[in-house]
Design a protein around this motif. Structure first.
Motif, PDB file in Angstrom:
ATOM      1  N   GLN A   7      -3.734   1.079  -1.215  1.00 19.17           N
ATOM      2  CA  GLN A   7      -3.058   2.351  -1.466  1.00 19.17           C
ATOM      3  C   GLN A   7      -3.453   3.395  -0.433  1.00 19.17           C
ATOM      4  O   GLN A   7      -2.594   4.133   0.077  1.00 19.17           O
ATOM      5  CB  GLN A   7      -3.389   2.838  -2.878  1.00 19.17           C
TER       6      GLN A   7
ATOM      7  N   VAL B 163       3.904   5.181  -3.359  1.00 17.15           N
ATOM      8  CA  VAL B 163       3.209   4.099  -4.056  1.00 17.15           C
ATOM      9  C   VAL B 163       2.630   4.686  -5.336  1.00 17.15           C
ATOM     10  O   VAL B 163       1.910   5.691  -5.294  1.00 17.15           O
ATOM     11  CB  VAL B 163       2.088   3.497  -3.190  1.00 17.15           C
TER      12      VAL B 163
ATOM     13  N   PHE C 238       6.021   0.282  -5.380  1.00 17.14           N
ATOM     14  CA  PHE C 238       6.476   1.273  -4.406  1.00 17.14           C
ATOM     15  C   PHE C 238       7.897   1.712  -4.715  1.00 17.14           C
ATOM     16  O   PHE C 238       8.684   0.977  -5.317  1.00 17.14           O
ATOM     17  CB  PHE C 238       6.351   0.767  -2.972  1.00 17.14           C
TER      18      PHE C 238
END
Length: 458
Positions: free
Chosen positions: A345, A363, A372
């Motif tokens: 991430q 995300v 996402f």
């Protein structure tokens, strides 16, 4: 440069592009001629992936898979979140193979049924009994039937923010795919919104004495608001209904292996699957004894035909589940899922910032269960840009319908993925400025739940 009127990127550092899917393309027509949709799971179908994508996977090891053309990929999503440890995970495979050599199915129950049930009950708070089956839909449908029998009511309330609970009528009637489902099913199914206790209260007011249960995932892309899950349970009980929590995804991905345990709530009934078998077919319905026992015979009420299938307790699947639960007890699986998800991430967020895409690519979700979102130049969610992003990841050796990690994703795997995201978002940025039609090969992906088919995607 331009090929046939379509622009292609110059290679950036770390880009090695994969565009060769000859064997997959040859097999696709055969698959569609004998399998409706070309696959036995809608989420794995051709309409869910770009034209430039592997059509068939032939093997996997850890977080790596190989298609029938010999292309290698780092995989995310991991078997629709079912493979949390990694493909062909040695300890799990060994346990299953040992049991297969001893027999997979007998005329009487196996002792593994008891051992596996006892192990799972150590995970599920407040549960006293378990029934095993093969897939999540069977487990949630059994929970609904049990709730209806226990309460003497017909209506079921589904969380509208959690789109898939079962392939059975009571759940699919809430989607656009209503073909073959009686209207009566829709009349018995209600919808509520996540984190909205007032809306749930309104359903009880509108249908007094008719709702058997509320069913939802404990969490999906966002956490429950403080007190929400306990408040919903108390609301259900106050109105004579049950609370069913679907832990197919959160089970063995959330801390303590259970979102119920993590959030401090006990459902009346809950369902587990996916990560429980690390790819082997096993799921479970767990719940309180006074409810679950209606599926047995040690009571004087009308019996519920709960779960009874020839293959529901195949011994090798239960052996795999026992091995999985042992690994979760002995190794830092959940912690690793969280750490590697956070690494991914953070890396993706840095790339998004570099390309100025924060309004167009996001995300979201818990680090162990990331997804996402792709948006067009106006910030509107876009299947076209989702397809383009997936296409460009695949060309760089990453299959990612989501960013769901496994225990087998190493730091190097994550870093290679971030490099691939960099290349993909470089094209995404250009497509926003110049138009996606210059970069996307073929049609966009489609939602699974849509009313009509589209011959163009076959």
């Amino acid at each position: 440069m331009s090929v046939g009127g379509r622009k292609w990127n110059a290679l950036g550092r770390g880009d090695t592009l994969i565009d060769h899917f000859t064997a997959s393309n040859e097999l696709r027509p055969r698959a569609h001629s004998v399998i409706p949709g070309g696959a036995h799971t809608y989420a794995k179908g051709d309409d869910q992936y770009p034209v430039l994508a592997p059509g068939f996977i032939t093997r996997g090891s850890g977080c790596h898979v190989w298609d029938i053309d010999g292309n290698a990929f780092i995989e995310y999503g991991m078997g629709l979140r079912a493979v949390s440890l990694g493909h062909a995970y040695p300890k799990v495979v060994s346990a299953a193979v040992r049991q297969i050599r001893r027999g997979a199915n007998f005329t009487r129950p196996s002792d593994l049924e008891v051992a596996c049930a006892e192990d799972l009950l150590k995970v599920v708070p407040g549960a006293d009994m378990v029934k095993f089956t093969k897939d999540g839909s069977s487990a949630t449908t059994a929970a609904v039937r049990l709730a209806r029998a226990y309460t003497g009511r017909d209506m079921i309330a589904l969380c509208a923010d959690h789109p898939f609970f079962s392939y059975d009528d009571w759940a699919i009637c809430a989607t656009p795919m209503m073909a073959g489902i009686p209207d009566e099913a829709r009349r018995r199914t209600l919808m509520f919104r996540y984190n909205d206790l007032a809306g749930a209260e309104a359903l009880f007011s509108a249908h007094p004495g008719q709702i058997a249960a509320f069913i939802l995932e404990a969490a999906k892309d966002v956490d429950p608001a403080p007190g929400y899950l306990a408040g919903l349970r108390d609301l259900c009980h106050r109105h004579g209904a049950l609370l069913i929590i679907d832990e197919m995804i959160t089970g063995f991905r959330w801390p303590h292996c259970s979102a119920q345990r993590y959030y401090g709530v006990e459902a009346d009934l809950s369902t587990f699957g996916k990560s429980l078998g690390n790819g082997f077919a096993v799921s479970a319905l767990a719940g309180k004894r006074e409810i679950m026992r209606l599926g047995g015979f040690d009571h004087d009420r009308e019996r519920v035909f709960l779960l009874s299938s020839t293959h529901g307790a195949e011994t090798h699947a239960l052996a795999a589940a026992i091995a999985v639960m042992e690994i979760y007890r002995d190794e830092p699986v959940v912690e690793t899922l969280q750490r590697q998800g956070e690494r991914l991430q953070a890396g993706v967020a840095s790339v998004v910032a570099d390309y100025g895409l924060s309004d167009h690519f996001k995300v979201v979700g818990r680090s162990s269960n990331l997804v996402f979102s792709c948006c067009d130049r106006d910030g509107v969610p876009s299947q076209v840009f989702r397809t383009l992003f997936m296409q460009e990841l695949i060309r760089r050796g990453v299959i990612a319908p989501s960013f769901v990690v496994s225990y087998s994703h190493s730091n190097d795997d994550i870093d290679q993925t971030v490099d691939a995201v960099d290349g993909a978002l470089r094209i995404y940025r250009r497509a926003l400025d110049e138009g996606p039609e210059l970069y996307l090969v073929g049609r966009p992906v489609q939602p699974v739940f849509r009313k009509r088919g589209d011959a163009a995607v076959a």
